[in-house]
Design an enzyme around this catalytic site. Structure first.
Site, mmCIF file in Angstrom:
data_model
loop_
_atom_site.group_PDB
_atom_site.id
_atom_site.type_symbol
_atom_site.label_atom_id
_atom_site.label_comp_id
_atom_site.label_asym_id
_atom_site.label_seq_id
_atom_site.Cartn_x
_atom_site.Cartn_y
_atom_site.Cartn_z
ATOM 1 N N ASP A 153 0.830 -1.194 0.000
ATOM 2 C CA ASP A 153 0.000 0.000 0.000
ATOM 3 C C ASP A 153 0.873 1.257 0.000
ATOM 4 O OD1 ASP A 153 1.015 -0.103 2.539
ATOM 5 O OD2 ASP A 153 -0.903 -0.434 3.530
ATOM 6 N N HIS A 172 -4.708 -3.828 -6.070
ATOM 7 C CA HIS A 172 -4.598 -4.965 -5.173
ATOM 8 C C HIS A 172 -5.623 -6.021 -5.567
ATOM 9 C CE1 HIS A 172 -3.201 -1.975 -1.828
ATOM 10 N NE2 HIS A 172 -2.337 -2.097 -2.802
#
Length: 913
Positions: free
Chosen positions: A97, A376
């Protein structure tokens, strides 16, 4: 060739090092290696003279951040530098992230490597995923770094600028936060809605039927041409029908009269019958926020606990033989996407478990969030062949339950829709002068279960049952007669009962962790990866406490929200904050200059009036604080008016917490608010009672025969209690013995025998044969218990803390520990059920710790002395409950009053504020 790989956590490091083998050294950074200074002694000496030094951000030079290495990280940095000296290559494998990208950048800045550096990311900790990541290494993405760092800087400027305002105007130690304060505002405004809520009473009729397929119920929906009013037809602020509502408001007498009419006018007839096929689609795979919501609804886990468990599952477990693998993919994600590998595994599992008709091909989901981050995957098992029942032996109970939730949701997301047949039946009766009375029944039949074979999503409705149950209605024809049950054939559809039903509207439900997370995500406030820490922070800082599963704001939260809303409204506005998130996302995409974004937020428009970010009418936060500071007064929370003096009753925040002020305050006009009182449930009448008790001082109920000291009933910050003797003026002197009153017991109900019983705790029952240590009986936060050293066992309902014997205590201590919920459930069986209330609630006779009592679930009433529980009648129970209910709730009071009535000044939070 030697390669150093740096990850964030040590658990991950061990697993990855096994996968990579020789030539690779894997070490952990343990999260961030540097940050903005968080305390005064971390501020570098070179900037201590600058007016912006406390911010740790040079607001005069393009908002250049001042980064420092915290003391506990210096040893870690030295270790990483040592390993880097022996390496030919550096792989930065921090989380995928933005925060992970930022940590990689900070590592580069601190380590200053002279060898080639590559950045690798992976969704799961498996050998294949690690090898794929190395084969597809890249450079550190500076756009993502700037997005994360600008967010960090904006958050620092927000918190470090507005928090001092709260220290000066409300209470020291409080904090403001860009997302935190908005979350608190949402919770506060829901409480304000509850406070002004006026309940409405309305009635309808319910008819019970019997058929060959079972029993079903129908509710009165129409009388003549008029629709019957339901809860949604009433204004929450007035309790009256909404303007223009085309509905008939039935009162009790109307409903009772109509009940008699339709009972007499038989037979009834079937009016309309409508059938409509439909489908129910599976929910998509989990994202961070939906996992937090569903784990809260189904498992009762808070957001923080959910993320801690998910972290463990992601970092991996040992499956035996030294094989340690991650069980789920990365748990901080906005994506609903599944990898092709997972789609194939899901179809294989579905076909094996449920058959080919359920394996109809992969389903792909598109992320709906406008601000979804990097590409993701959704949260899924790394290998769907690892079924929950097979993983239970490797996982503790909490981890296993969350893994099962993720596994089932993933599988269900790839299964076909459930097919249902919905049926609506209208049954009519002659309502006399009121016209035709129409009763409506709805049913649902599942014709093909589809994904429901694997998983049913939870609900935010606390009253909804978990699960998707069918409601089967019989095969009825329009015009068919419905006779009375008596004398009808067994397989006929017949009328059994008709009852008038009273209802009361409910205030809007408080937020739970699940519903708050859902609301924040819907509004685009904050990021799902931060919700767990936000919810944890607002509880730790005293803004919110939990009441069962609900989040309740404190009076501190009410006062802070009032101040921020009145003077810095845009900075706690949901839409303003969401637009700021979008601006920060544009930085991540390379579409916005981060310095201009931060400058506009803090300093406002430039000389040409241009704003490249979130300024308020061209004004930045720094100038806004300067403008507003002198105008900010005491952030009173108004709770009502004293009808005798017409003076305002408000709550203010003092050094020791919230306190009530009547008028201008002063002697007899201040009293402290009990801890953890819900603002919506705290009335002006309760406030006046507290003021009265504070003025009168403690009540003397008698004298202790052993010591000769007065026994006093007092009220304090944690509720009412009894005390042996007066409180000494000398603060260093030992405090007198105290004991809290039982729940639902008012101060004026306490008599000397009960007070002495309470003060007799803890009781020493004897000594344990193993070590000679005492065995005690005592009352605690979660009820009565027995104790030996650190072993505790709750007493059951049939036990009494004041009479429990040594033998019984030893019996309980020898038993395995039970969770509080299990113990409470086991102990809650009634001695007898004494009928029902008008609303249909059971009236139960229970054995309590202070003797037998009756309850209807809302009110508890102690059985009068000398009454044999075995002979209690339903009529007596209803009479006692009505008498207790008429007194209102047990009165809870403020912080401790002085035991000396002659004292001219009372000590407490109010006088220090």
């Amino acid at each position: 060739m030697s390669t150093l790989v740096i990850v964030e956590s040590p658990a991950k490091a061990k697993t990855i090092e096994k996968f990579l083998g020789k030539g690779y050294t894997v070490r952990a950074s343990f999260g961030h290696v540097r940050d903005l200074p968080s305390k005064a002694d971390e501020v570098p000496a070179s900037i201590k003279g600058e007016k912006w030094a406390n911010l740790g951000v040079n607001v005069e030079k393009d908002f250049e951040p001042v980064y420092v290495i915290p003391g506990d990280k210096k040893k870690r940095i030295d270790e990483l530098k040592k390993h880097l000296k022996d390496a030919d290559e550096l792989l930065l494998a921090t989380d995928e992230d933005r925060e992970g990208e930022s940590i990689s950048w900070h590592l580069l800045e601190v380590l200053k490597p002279k060898v080639p550096v590559r950045r690798i990311v992976f969704h799961e900790i498996t050998k294949e995923a690690i090898q794929h990541a190395i084969a597809n290494a890249r450079d550190v993405d500076l756009d993502l770094v700037h997005a994360q760092e600008s967010r960090r800087i904006v958050d620092r400027l927000y918190g470090y600028s507005l928090s001092p305002v709260l220290w000066r105007k409300v209470q020291k130690g409080l904090s403001a936060g860009r997302v935190q304060s908005v979350a608190v505002r949402l919770i506060v405004e829901r409480e304000e809605e509850r406070r002004v809520f006026v309940p409405a009473s309305y009635w309808d009729l319910e008819a019970g039927f019997r058929s060959a397929t079972g029993e079903f119920a129908a509710t009165l929906s129409r009388l003549g041409k008029d629709r019957i009013a339901s809860g949604r037809d009433f204004e929450p602020e007035t309790g009256k029908l909404k303007k223009g509502a085309s509905a008939r408001h039935l009162q009790e007498q109307d409903a009772l009269r109509l009940t008699e009419t339709v009972r007499a006018n038989l037979p009834w007839r079937v009016g309309k019958v409508e059938e409509k096929p439909g489908v129910q689609r599976p929910a998509p795979p989990f994202t961070t926020s939906t996992l937090q919501q569903e784990a809260n609804r189904k498992l009762g886990y808070g957001a923080k606990r959910t993320m801690q468990i998910a972290q463990r599952l992601y970092e991996g477990i040992d499956l035996g033989g030294g094989e340690r693998v991650g069980l789920i993919t990365y748990m901080r994600t906005d994506s609903q996407n599944l990898a092709e590998k997972a789609l194939g595994e899901a179809q294989q599992q579905i076909k094996t478990m449920y058959g080919a008709e359920y394996a109809t091909g992969p389903r792909r989901y598109k992320t709906k969030s406008r601000s979804a981050q990097e590409a993701h995957e959704a949260i899924r098992p790394t290998d769907l062949s690892r079924r929950p029942q097979d993983m239970g032996q490797y996982l503790d109970k909490d981890d296993a339950r969350l893994y099962e939730l993720i596994w089932k949701r993933t599988l269900a997301s790839q299964m076909p829709d459930a097919k249902v047949l919905r049926k609506t039946v209208e049954i009519t009766a002659d309502g006399g002068p009121d016209g035709e009375a129409a009763f409506t029944a709805t049913g649902k039949t599942i014709t093909f279960p589809g994904y429901l074979r694997a998983y049913v999503e939870g609900s935010d409705d606390p009253n909804a049952e978990l699960g998707d149950k069918e409601t089967i209605l019989p095969d009825l024809k329009e015009g068919q007669e419905i006779p009375r049950a008596m004398g009808a054939p067994k397989d006929a559809t017949v009328l059994k009962t008709v009852e008038a039903k009273g209802h009361t509207t409910s205030p809007p439900a408080r937020f739970t962790e699940a519903s708050l997370v859902k609301k924040l995500e819907e509004e685009g406030v904050g990021r799902p990866s931060t919700y767990a820490s936000i919810i944890s922070t607002i509880q730790d800082r005293g803004y919110v406490f939990r009441q069962s599963n609900a989040l309740v704001p404190t009076y501190t939260a009410m006062a802070v929200t009032n101040l921020l809303r009145d003077h810095f409204g845009d900075y706690v506005d949901v839409k303003f904050t969401a637009r700021m998130e979008e601006d920060l996302d544009e930085v991540a995409n390379g579409h916005r200059d981060w310095v201009g974004q931060v400058r506009a937020f803090f300093l406002g428009s430039d000389q040409n009036g241009a704003t490249d970010g979130r300024a308020v009418n061209g004004v930045g936060l720094e100038e806004m604080i300067g403008r507003e500071m002198d105008a900010i007064g005491l952030p009173d929370v108004v709770i009502g008016t004293d009808p005798d003096s017409n003076q305002r009753l408000v709550v203010r925040i003092g050094r020791y917490g919230p306190y009530i002020v009547r008028g201008e305050g002063g002697e007899g006009n201040t009293a402290d608010v009990p801890e953890k009182v819900a603002p919506a449930d705290f009335s002006a009448e309760q406030a006046l009672e507290l003021l009265s008790q504070k003025k009168e001082g403690p009540r003397v109920v008698g004298e202790d025969p052993e010591t000769g000291l007065e026994v006093l009933v007092m009220t304090g910050r944690y509720g009412p209690y009894v005390q042996l003797g007066e409180t000494p003026d000398d603060k260093k002197a030992p405090k007198p013995k105290r004991a809290s009153l039982p729940k639902d017991m008012a101060v004026d109900e306490v008599e000397l025998p009960l007070a002495l019983k309470l003060l007799s705790l803890p009781r020493t029952l004897g000594t344990h044969p193993d070590d000679g240590e005492p065995v005690l009986a005592n009352e605690g936060r979660f009820g009565p218990y027995v104790q030996h050293n650190r072993e505790f066992r709750s007493l059951e309902e049939t036990d009494n803390v004041h009479t429990v014997t040594y033998e019984r205590a030893m019996e309980l201590l020898s038993q395995p520990k039970k969770g509080r919920k299990a113990a409470k459930k086991a102990a809650s069986a009634p001695l007898k059920v004494l009928g029902q209330t008008a609303a249909g609630a059971d009236i139960k006779l229970l054995e309590g710790r202070y003797g037998p009592y009756v309850t209807d679930g809302q009110t508890n009433a102690t059985i009068p002395k000398g009454t044999d529980p075995a002979n209690v009648t339903p009529e007596q129970a209803k009479e006692w409950l009505a008498a207790k209910a008429s007194k209102g709730p047990a009165k809870k009071s403020a912080k401790k009053a002085s035991a000396k009535k002659s004292s001219a000044k009372k000590k407490g939070g109010a006088s220090d504020s």
